[in-house]
Design a protein around this motif. Structure first.
Motif, PDB file in Angstrom:
ATOM      1  N   ILE A  73       0.589  -0.991  -0.031  1.00  0.00           N
ATOM      2  CA  ILE A  73       0.129   0.313  -0.082  1.00  0.00           C
ATOM      3  C   ILE A  73       1.049   1.125   0.182  1.00  0.00           C
ATOM      4  N   VAL A  74       2.149   1.025   0.608  1.00  0.00           N
ATOM      5  CA  VAL A  74       2.095   2.378   1.065  1.00  0.00           C
ATOM      6  C   VAL A  74       3.689   2.631  -0.751  1.00  0.00           C
ATOM      7  N   LYS A  75       3.684   2.207  -1.260  1.00  0.00           N
ATOM      8  CA  LYS A  75       4.768   1.583  -2.200  1.00  0.00           C
ATOM      9  C   LYS A  75       4.009   2.561  -2.960  1.00  0.00           C
ATOM     10  N   ASN A  76       2.389   1.844  -3.470  1.00  0.00           N
ATOM     11  CA  ASN A  76       2.203   2.246  -4.476  1.00  0.00           C
ATOM     12  C   ASN A  76       0.713   3.431  -4.446  1.00  0.00           C
ATOM     13  N   ILE A  77       0.775   3.533  -2.947  1.00  0.00           N
ATOM     14  CA  ILE A  77      -0.372   4.869  -3.218  1.00  0.00           C
ATOM     15  C   ILE A  77       1.014   5.922  -2.955  1.00  0.00           C
ATOM     16  N   PRO A  78       0.155   7.262  -3.922  1.00  0.00           N
ATOM     17  CA  PRO A  78       1.351   8.021  -4.630  1.00  0.00           C
ATOM     18  C   PRO A  78       1.264   9.632  -3.400  1.00  0.00           C
ATOM     19  N   LEU A  79       0.070   9.616  -2.853  1.00  0.00           N
ATOM     20  CA  LEU A  79      -0.225  10.348  -1.432  1.00  0.00           C
ATOM     21  C   LEU A  79       1.331   9.659  -0.887  1.00  0.00           C
ATOM     22  N   LEU A  80       1.368   8.608  -0.575  1.00  0.00           N
ATOM     23  CA  LEU A  80       1.997   7.633   0.945  1.00  0.00           C
ATOM     24  C   LEU A  80       3.799   7.481   0.124  1.00  0.00           C
TER      25      LEU A  80
END
Lengths: 279, 258
Positions: free
Chosen positions: A25-32
């Motif tokens: 999730i952290v890797k693939n969500i631009p916001l994160l």
């Protein structure tokens, strides 16, 4: 009270997959993405490794210089500041290291492959497998002690806390063989015994540094009466069931290959004139 | 038969060879073949003693602290000549000779000789590779410690590179030694890791060297801090090797075979 057994399979596996999912999730969500850049960096790995070292150092110092902290009633023991096994404190720190290491490792695979970096990838992969199996797999490991003798077959083993456990098989001692030096001191001790399960008899033996194997169990010769030697009528075996053994061994092999690659001398940094420049 | 009584003759002969080789390598700017040959002669003399003593006691001389110091001096000298041949660091032979001599003197003053027997716990195929590879790693990491101390007083950037090379080899060997021990522990005690004081100090030492290597990658220009890290790491190594025996509760260690 939550014991380490709470984290036995499948809880530990679910937890590990959750960690992977969070990383995904952290890797693939631009916001994160800024967070991903940080946790997958070498700097954060450096901090996580330093924190892990500092924690082990603190626990070891406490064990060395504060004997009171060994007591199970001691507050430091209870929260895991003075023990390594089943310590929630160390488990949290080790998980932080695992998380950072997995992020760093995942980032390595997004970079262009280079043979020069292969040992680093193997090293990290090995470390990940070892941390997983030693910290999160520990809850699935079982260790019992059993006294076996020549007269009757035994099938009751005991845990560390002297809790009796009935085994799915029974063990009976056949013979203890002791090889001795001229001085009379033991050189090697071997126990021959048979295991009975469902009316089938399996002959086996073990000696120090060479355990016997039966299904999922490894059987170790733990102790025997040193005075009686071969006239012994009993001996103590340790039974170990470790479903994560292969995972740990794989991690160790990866790290050993990486270590061998690390030892290959790199190119010299000498000057054109040869040697380290004059002072 | 070569026994411990002969150690002083073999060691003095080796030290003389290494000493002359050190002086020759330090005063010549090009690689000195005579220095290499002399250093190799010293190593051969020392190796002859180890082999002879091994035959005399009828077991590998790897059990006591004194015996491990014997190997440390040997591998340190061997590491010195290897590094000199590969990378031509002029002062490496002087450094390694100095440290080897120190450990030889300790062995002469406090030999810690034990009988010929090897207890059942040490009758394993892992015994020789586990201890020998550790001694190789101690030798390289010992050499890197000497470089680190020298680097603190000498701003030559090439010394940092040299130190990195030594730490890389030493840490690789340390990793091998530690994990061979782990595989042995599984065979002997049923667990890969037991958090025994010796094991814990070994883990901390290993982590310290890994942190050093990472530090060099992240902060390549922070030379002084890196060298201080390396000096502390070597102190951890010394505690792991023999200091742990002098700390309270060492009798709980599974690694005491004296």
């Amino acid at each position: 009270m939550v014991t380490s057994q709470f984290f036995a399979f499948p809880v530990n596996v679910i937890f590990l997959f959750s960690l992977l999912f969070i990383l995904f999730i952290v890797k693939n969500i631009p916001l994160l993405h800024p967070i991903w850049e940080k946790i997958s960096s070498s700097k954060w790995l450096f901090y996580a490794l330093s924190l892990f070292l500092g924690t082990i150092f603190m626990i070891q110092m406490m064990r060395t210089f504060c004997p009171d902290s060994f007591s199970s009633q001691n507050i430091f023991f209870k929260i895991g500041l003075s023990r390594f096994l089943s310590s929630p404190f160390l488990a949290v720190i080790a998980t932080c290291l695992l998380f950072t290491l997995m992020a760093h490792h995942a980032k390595q695979w997004t970079l262009k492959f280079s043979w020069k970096q292969l040992h680093l990838r193997l090293f990290e992969l090995g470390a990940i497998l070892i941390i997983i199996s030693l910290f999160w797999g520990a809850a699935d490991q079982h260790q019992y002690t059993i006294i076996i003798n020549k007269e009757t077959a035994s099938d009751i083993a005991y845990t560390d806390t002297q809790h009796p456990v009935r085994l799915p098989f029974s063990i009976q001692l056949n013979q203890i063989h002791v090889t001795k030096y001229e001085s009379g001191n033991a050189k090697q001790v071997e126990a021959k015994f048979h295991i009975t399960q469902n009316d089938k008899i399996y002959q086996t033996q073990c000696h120090v540094n060479a355990p016997a194997h039966f299904h999922d169990y490894d059987l170790y010769l733990q102790s025997y009466d040193t005075k009686n030697g071969e006239k012994n009528h009993y001996c103590v075996l340790m039974l170990v069931k470790d479903p994560w053994k292969k995972t740990t061994t794989t991690g160790i092999i990866f790290m050993m290959i990486a270590a061998l690659m690390m030892m290959i001398p790199v190119k010299s940094n000498v000057t054109k004139e040869g040697g380290v420049p004059h002072d | 038969m070569i026994n411990w009584e002969n150690f002083i003759f073999f060691s003095v002969a080796s030290i003389i060879c290494w000493g002359i080789a050190s002086v020759l390598s330090a005063i010549t700017s090009k690689k000195s073949t005579i220095a290499i040959l002399l250093a190799l002669l010293g190593i051969s003399i020392y190796a002859t003693f180890i082999i002879g003593y091994w035959i005399f006691i009828d077991r590998p001389p790897l059990r006591t602290m004194g015996e491990t110091r014997l190997w440390f001096s040997f591998f340190l000298a061997a590491a010195g000549v290897l590094i000199y041949m590969l990378w031509h660091y002029r002062f490496i032979l002087s450094f390694t000779t100095l440290l080897s001599t120190l450990f030889i003197i300790i062995n002469i003053l406090k030999p810690e000789i034990h009988h010929k027997e090897l207890m059942p716990a040490l009758q394993s195929i892992w015994f020789i590779p586990h201890v020998v590879i550790y001694m190789i790693s101690y030798a390289f990491l010992g050499a890197s410690f000497l470089f680190a101390v020298y680097r603190l007083f000498n701003k030559n950037p090439y010394l940092s590179k040299a130190t990195d090379n030594l730490v890389s080899i030493g840490t690789g060997a340390f990793t091998l030694g530690m994990f061979m021990g782990s595989l042995w522990a599984k065979e002997a005690w049923g667990v890969f890791w037991d958090w025994d004081p010796k094991e814990t100090w070994a883990l901390m030492t290993w982590l310290f060297y890994l942190i050093y290597l990472l530090h060099r990658k992240i902060f390549p220009n922070a030379h002084t801090r890196a060298m201080v890290l390396l000096i502390v790491a070597f102190l951890f190594l010394l505690i792991c090797w023999f200091g742990v025996n002098y700390l309270p509760y060492p009798e709980k260690s599974l690694h005491l075979y004296n």
